[in-house]
Motif scaffolding. Sequence first.
Motif, PDB file in Angstrom:
ATOM      1  N   SER A  17       0.828  -1.210   0.000  1.00 51.16           N
ATOM      2  CA  SER A  17       0.000   0.000   0.000  1.00 51.16           C
ATOM      3  C   SER A  17       0.860   1.257   0.000  1.00 51.16           C
ATOM      4  O   SER A  17       0.448   2.298  -0.530  1.00 51.16           O
ATOM      5  N   THR A  20       1.454   2.022  -3.596  1.00 49.69           N
ATOM      6  CA  THR A  20       0.260   2.601  -4.199  1.00 49.69           C
ATOM      7  C   THR A  20       0.112   4.066  -3.807  1.00 49.69           C
ATOM      8  O   THR A  20      -0.188   4.919  -4.657  1.00 49.69           O
ATOM      9  N   GLU A  43      -2.542  -1.396  -9.186  1.00 53.30           N
ATOM     10  CA  GLU A  43      -2.471  -2.483  -8.206  1.00 53.30           C
ATOM     11  C   GLU A  43      -2.274  -3.827  -8.898  1.00 53.30           C
ATOM     12  O   GLU A  43      -1.522  -4.676  -8.411  1.00 53.30           O
ATOM     13  N   GLY A  47       1.090  -6.187  -8.631  1.00 53.57           N
ATOM     14  CA  GLY A  47       0.909  -7.545  -8.118  1.00 53.57           C
ATOM     15  C   GLY A  47       1.670  -8.612  -8.883  1.00 53.57           C
ATOM     16  O   GLY A  47       1.816  -9.735  -8.405  1.00 53.57           O
TER      17      GLY A  47
END
Length: 157
Positions: A17, A20, A43, A47
């Motif tokens: 996070s 992000t 995201e 990943g």
Amino acid sequence: MRAHPSDDHRHHEHHGSDLTHAAQATLEKAGEQWTNMRAVIFEALAGFDKPASAYDIAEAVSKREGRRVAANSVYRILDLFVGANLARRVESANAYVANAHPDCLHDCIFLVCDSCGNTTHLDDDTITRTVRSAAQGAGFSPVRPVIEVRGKCADCD
């Protein structure tokens, strides 16, 4: 994707996070909006542990959202991400990786394993300065040097 900074270049790598949030802050600082679709695509890209194509990302986002997301839409957003330093394009693979330090602008060197696809990202400002200087010495104005070395990683060797 693994990153290895040279002694010449220090930066803070973000994860999860934190990555992000750093990407969002960088994009907004560039005057762009952090929309829901951009967040979902970022995201999904972050990943992957290997470079991902727009089609890979579109498939992952389509599964997550429960609706079809076109690769063309993903390409447009990836182009924005590359321009804003949120992602890097691995040219030889026509694939993308999330930039673990979007708040730091520099040239990258990618080591791409032809066996497993693992891509190692090197930051070596000495090498990239030399490439830029050689280009300028030849009367060329470099915008974005792309340095990729193909071969086998230590795991596949």
